[in-house]
Structure formats: structure tokens, C-alpha cells
Design an enzyme around this catalytic site. Sequence first.
Site, short mmCIF file in Angstrom:
data_model
loop_
_atom_site.label_atom_id
_atom_site.label_comp_id
_atom_site.label_asym_id
_atom_site.label_seq_id
_atom_site.Cartn_x
_atom_site.Cartn_y
_atom_site.Cartn_z
CB CYS A 32 61.52 122.66 10.21
SG CYS A 32 60.12 121.52 10.22
CG HIS A 56 61.72 119.65 6.65
ND1 HIS A 56 62.18 120.01 7.91
CD2 HIS A 56 62.56 120.23 5.76
CE1 HIS A 56 63.26 120.76 7.77
NE2 HIS A 56 63.51 120.92 6.49
#
Length: 531
Positions: free
Chosen positions: A114, A458
Site C-alpha cells: 500500500c 496502512h
Amino acid sequence: MTPLAVHIKHAGKVHDVELDPDLPPAAFKEAVYQVTGVPIDRMKVMIKGGVLKDDTDWKKVAPKAGQTFMVIGAAGELPKPPEKPVVFLEDMNESEMARALAMPVGLRNLGNTCYMNATVQAMRAIPELRIALGTSFPLDVLPKALRDLYNTMSQTTESVVPAVFLNVLRQVVPQFSELDRSKAGMMSGYAQQADAEECWTQITNALKEVPGIDDSGCSVSGKKFVDQFMTGEMRRELKCDEDENEPPTISTERVLKIECNISNTTNYMLSGIMDALNQKVEKNSSFLMREAIYSQTSRMSRLPSYLTVHVVRFAWRRDIAKKAKIMRKVKFSTEFDALDVVTPELAQKLTPVSRRLKEIEKERAERRKVRKRTKIAQSSAPPPAASRSDMNVDEPQAAPTAAPGELEEEGVYRSRELADLEGLVDPSLKEDFGCSVTGLYDLVAIVTHKGAQADAGHYIGFVKKSVFHGGNAMNGSASRPEKGFDEDDEDWYKFDDDKVSIFPKEKLGTIDGGGEDSSAYVLLYKSKSLG
């Protein structure tokens, strides 16, 4: 009921059309428009007892085959067939559909990637980068892989698997291929989570050999793209606080970003930037022959077209011997006036055009409001009543005249404003293609981090919608938005790996930080254009 063949008489000529009593009168008016060129809003179809209205019941009119209707109204230009044949979505290939829908695509997560996905999406907010990559040959391995990835992303409506780019990135930067040995089960064997800001820096460094471009988008030898558009110059002055007689030391450094430090009192991005630019350092003094405290004052002597701000969210904690996330809420702005962070010499060059551009932006906003109000008023106003001259079908109507005070075409204003602003730009800044000539910036991309740990969590990318639809301006030149795009649309695209969604401007305040949820980490600002 079957359609009826009827006649219409207009301006002394008779035309044959079909009238379908099962369709509303508006459909008949459209057929009349196709043969006469009389716009529907200026058209009057005479029937027994009055004028045909959109809500007239055909049963009461009782039309008959061969009946003649009188049409009143000045004809405009007859409708032209489309220059290109109409193509329906189901008949388009994937590339054509991507261009028609104009919706950017996401990137698949290949296991803790990510950080890379968010960075690649944010860098897409630099249209000049895509131009430079597309006009430069040959390219090094990572710039070539990035160019190919962007080309693929622009030609599909499905999420893209960035496997080739990831492999190249790991070859160029081996640290991104280190395995995460803390995970077990299905996650074992994946590379460990990396830092998006580090990824941003490494990709930028890999782009340093990409040739620069000129104002027409052509490759230029002797210049580098990153130097032109992404590199600033920082002037640092180091002065001893304990000895006034010691002369200050002045140095100049090329920088790819400015930092926003976070302390216990930092509430706003600008204050964090100023804390990073004004620091106290301890070093050995050759005059005092001992350690002394120095004041280091840093100011930008060159502003790039794209200014990267690194919000320093991670700091080393000795008590736990690892990096930890700073959760504090730090508000950032969608517009940034960089005159507070530049040298006095550069501020003097930027101030005239900066001040005038602020005035012009207020005028543009007011014009947009007036145009919207006028459009609403026109759409809700009743059609003008029939006048005596309207009944004379053979006499052409006079062309409408502009009302006093009516706004001119927006392009007329923009041309005058551009000439005005260009006259205020300092000559040395004009020659430095790729620098900011205004000192004023718009926020166009954000990378956020979600979670409490530096080596986990994330990353998500955010890019302003106008980047994809608002038209691209080259280094301050005039830019016009895509047809149908509202210049007041300040919403964003949210790129959560392969999930792409609309992110309203009003929700930007939710990524200021203050907890484990998404916090702004890397901010990309674009210099405001003159046009």
C-alpha cells in the site's frame, strides 16, 4: 395509434413531418425544429384556440392526417450531425471506455505494498511528469517502468496489478524487498511494510536523470525534470548565539521537500514548518574553542512548481528502542502561501504577482457565482409572451442584444488577466522554467498513514479531482477545465489500493491526525497557474 403525416407552414414554406399522438407535444416540436431550425424555446405551434403547449392533450386537439399547422418563430442554425458518430459504452473497447468514463483506476495490493500504491497515485498528480516520461528516450529501468504503469492505468477501467513496477522498485531499492518475519500463516513470506515517504524519496531520486521539458512539452537536453519541477533551493544561515563577533555561516542546499515538525504545541502545518526552518543546534565553535549554541535559520531561495511537505509523523523513542507515530492533530490547508518560508530577496520578486493573483481569484469566484445565478434565473423564467411581430412568419426577428452589465465570455477575462499577471512576473523567474512564479500553491495530492506503528499500518492516496478533469497548466500557463467539469468541484479521489471512491472536500479535516485513523503524512502542493 399510428403516426399521422401532417404539414407545417413556416416562413412561407411548407414541410412534411410526422405527428405521433401517443407521444407528448415536445416530441412533435423536436420534429419541427429538425426541419425549420426554430429553437423549441422560441417556437409557437398554432392550433385551434391558441398555442400548442407541452402539456396539451392531443385528444382535445384531434389532429388529422394531412392537416397543416402554422409555426411562428425565428429560425436559428439547423442542427448539424455530430462530427464523430455516437458510440455506445457497450460498443467501446476497454481503452475507449476508460477515456469516456474518466474515472481513475486503483492498484492491487501485492502484500504490504500500500505504501507504493499510495505514492504512485499521488505522483500522478504531476502531469508534467507523465509528459516528460513519454517524451524521453531512452529511460532508466525505474522511470521506464513508471511510464509503462501510468500508460496502463490510463487505458483501462479495471484495477491494475503493478507487479512489474514492484519488481523493478525492489531491484533498484533492495530495502523494499526485505521479508516480514514477524507474520505467520498466509502473511508469511510477504515483504515487510515500508515507509511511503521513503518510497516517495527513492522514486524521486530514481527520476533525477529524466530529461527536462520546455513549455511546449518537448524534451530539453541539459536539464533534468526533477531539478526543474520538484527541487527547491534552501539558504541556511548559522549564527552563534554566544559570540556576536563570530560571523554567520551561509550555505545553500538543494532540497526535494520541506519538513513539518510536530511538537507538543504544534496545531497547524505552517507552525510546524517554521519550527523546522528555525532551529537551535549545538556545535563546536572555532572562535570559542568549545561547544556552543547556534541559531540556524533556513529559507527557500527557489520554489519549485511542485512543493512536497513531509509531516514528520514518526520519531525514535529511546524507551522502546523503535520508531513510534506522533498522533497529534495538525491542520493543513488546501492553499499555501509560501512567502512566509522564502528569503527576503525571493519574496520581493514574488509579492507583486502573488498579491494581484489573489485579487483576480476573488473576481473569478464572483463571476462564477453571477453566471450560476443567471443560469438558474434563465431556466426558471417563463417563456416570453407572443408579440405582434412574432405572428409575422416571413419577417426575421432581430438578434438579441446583451443587457447592460452582462458578463463577457470567460476566455476574454482570462486573456486579460494572463497578460496582466505575466507583466508582473520577475524576469529571472520567467527564465527559470519549472519554478513557481507566484509563491501560491494548491494542495493536489496527499498520502496518509493509518495505524499506531511506523513499520505497520496502512497507506492511502488522495488526489484532487481537478487533476484528472480540470485541465493541465504547464508552469503557470493558462489552463481550461474539461468540458462539463465544474471549476467549483473541490472533491477528491480516494485511492485505497484497488478501491477508488469520491472523497468530499468537507471530509479533509478528518485526516488531520489526532488518533490511529488516517493522518496526512506527505502533502503535494502545486503552484497556482496564472491563467
